[in-house]
Design an enzyme around this catalytic site. Sequence first.
Site, PDB file in Angstrom:
ATOM      1  N   GLY A  97      34.512  -9.802  14.063  1.00 38.61           N
ATOM      2  CA  GLY A  97      35.240  -9.596  15.296  1.00 38.61           C
ATOM      3  C   GLY A  97      34.410  -9.966  16.495  1.00 38.61           C
ATOM      4  N   GLY A  99      33.839  -8.927  20.784  1.00 34.39           N
ATOM      5  CA  GLY A  99      34.103  -7.897  21.776  1.00 34.39           C
ATOM      6  C   GLY A  99      33.393  -8.164  23.071  1.00 34.39           C
ATOM      7  N   PHE A 101      30.708  -7.322  24.225  1.00 32.08           N
ATOM      8  CA  PHE A 101      29.267  -7.508  24.214  1.00 32.08           C
ATOM      9  C   PHE A 101      28.810  -8.492  23.147  1.00 32.08           C
ATOM     10  CE2 PHE A 101      29.850  -3.704  26.584  1.00 32.08           C
ATOM     11  CZ  PHE A 101      28.805  -3.653  27.496  1.00 32.08           C
ATOM     12  N   GLY A 102      29.723  -9.288  22.578  1.00 29.45           N
ATOM     13  CA  GLY A 102      29.284 -10.292  21.630  1.00 29.45           C
ATOM     14  C   GLY A 102      30.142 -10.375  20.393  1.00 29.45           C
ATOM     15  N   LYS A 119      24.904  -8.850  14.701  1.00 28.52           N
ATOM     16  CA  LYS A 119      25.545  -8.758  16.010  1.00 28.52           C
ATOM     17  C   LYS A 119      24.836  -9.696  16.977  1.00 28.52           C
ATOM     18  CE  LYS A 119      26.874  -5.561  19.708  1.00 28.52           C
ATOM     19  NZ  LYS A 119      26.940  -4.150  20.135  1.00 28.52           N
ATOM     20  N   ASP A 180      36.158   3.212   9.461  1.00 30.81           N
ATOM     21  CA  ASP A 180      35.945   4.044  10.632  1.00 30.81           C
ATOM     22  C   ASP A 180      37.020   5.132  10.682  1.00 30.81           C
ATOM     23  OD1 ASP A 180      38.205   3.312  12.275  1.00 30.81           O
ATOM     24  OD2 ASP A 180      37.198   1.463  12.799  1.00 30.81           O
ATOM     25  N   ASP A 219      29.800   7.357  24.091  1.00 41.00           N
ATOM     26  CA  ASP A 219      31.079   6.782  23.651  1.00 41.00           C
ATOM     27  C   ASP A 219      31.460   7.308  22.263  1.00 41.00           C
ATOM     28  OD1 ASP A 219      33.352   5.285  24.081  1.00 41.00           O
ATOM     29  OD2 ASP A 219      32.479   3.405  23.378  1.00 41.00           O
TER      30      ASP A 219
END
Length: 348
Positions: A97, A99, A101-102, A119, A180, A219
């Site tokens: 995926g 997002g 931030f990368g 990542k 998750d 978060d």
Amino acid sequence: MRNSPGTGPARAAIELRIQTKFSAAPGPPFPALGSLSLCPPGPCPWPAPGPAHGPLRGCPVPVPVRGRPAVVSPPPGSGWKAQEALQQRYKLGPLLGRGGFGSVFAATRLLDGAPVAIKCVPRDRVRLWGELPDGTRAPLEIVLLDRVSSGCAAVIQLLEWLELPDSFVLVLERPERCQDLSHLLAERRFLPEEEARGLFRQLLEAVQHCTSCGVLHRDIKPENILLDLATEQLKLIDFGCGAFLQDTAYTQFAGTLSYSPPEWIHQQCYHGQAATIWSLGLLLYQLVIGKHPFMRGQQMIWGRILFPRRLSQECQDIIKRCLSMQPLDRPSLEDLFRDPWMQGVHLP
């Protein structure tokens, strides 16, 4: 190149701010790792050689996260050699995926066959920086992970990181069979109290470990918590919104707005530990009820917390205390560990 630390099989986890889902077959779906808004993807860390890709600029050098990291400047024209060396080190898998931030890729460490997550964070996406113990300057996410990724099984482990001319690459442990909590709840609606209590106890231990390391996650939510379906081991992931823990109030928000405490909404400031307890209360409510207590569509509606009759009074009480509107009325982490509802928990 130096071998990466942690040569045993990777135990769990991957992080990414996305709202998409990648399903591995056979077996349970790979976790969708959530958070904030999407943005254009970052560069692929190791494109396959061939006419479809240009040469990798510069020479990425693995930097072990434990011990004494060091970034080595590459010699001119060494991009292809570095790319070949990295391909010998990891077998890059599918894109999981993209997002804010990368990008995150599945990968396999060829040394021992351990599954890992790669990542890749574009340098121009890095807003906050920090300093590693040896003085090396690095993105704050890497610095925070360096502090917390050993000593607690319930926190994601950063195996190593690399610096490219235009991006940073994080190598994270990754389980082959995990999910998750947001997807787990989507499938099961809610969890029995006994099961929720065991997961909540693991999360408390993860937060306590981060606190002892001087790190505030900021978060905590179901998308940022992985569950190993084979061992029931929980993992707190995604420190991209994290900060150093401080006694004074925070006046800038980072995280997911629907999980922010009421003091941020009303006063535009919050204290780290009180805000963390608030997010823990929201998470526990979602585990045992299956939905956010204050969300009505896209709006936050503060008010009385509703509980079904099936929920024990002890469970209701701990949630109410965590979700006190006044920060000073919320319990501390130590109070939560001592709460009657938390006693007799069986951990994996």
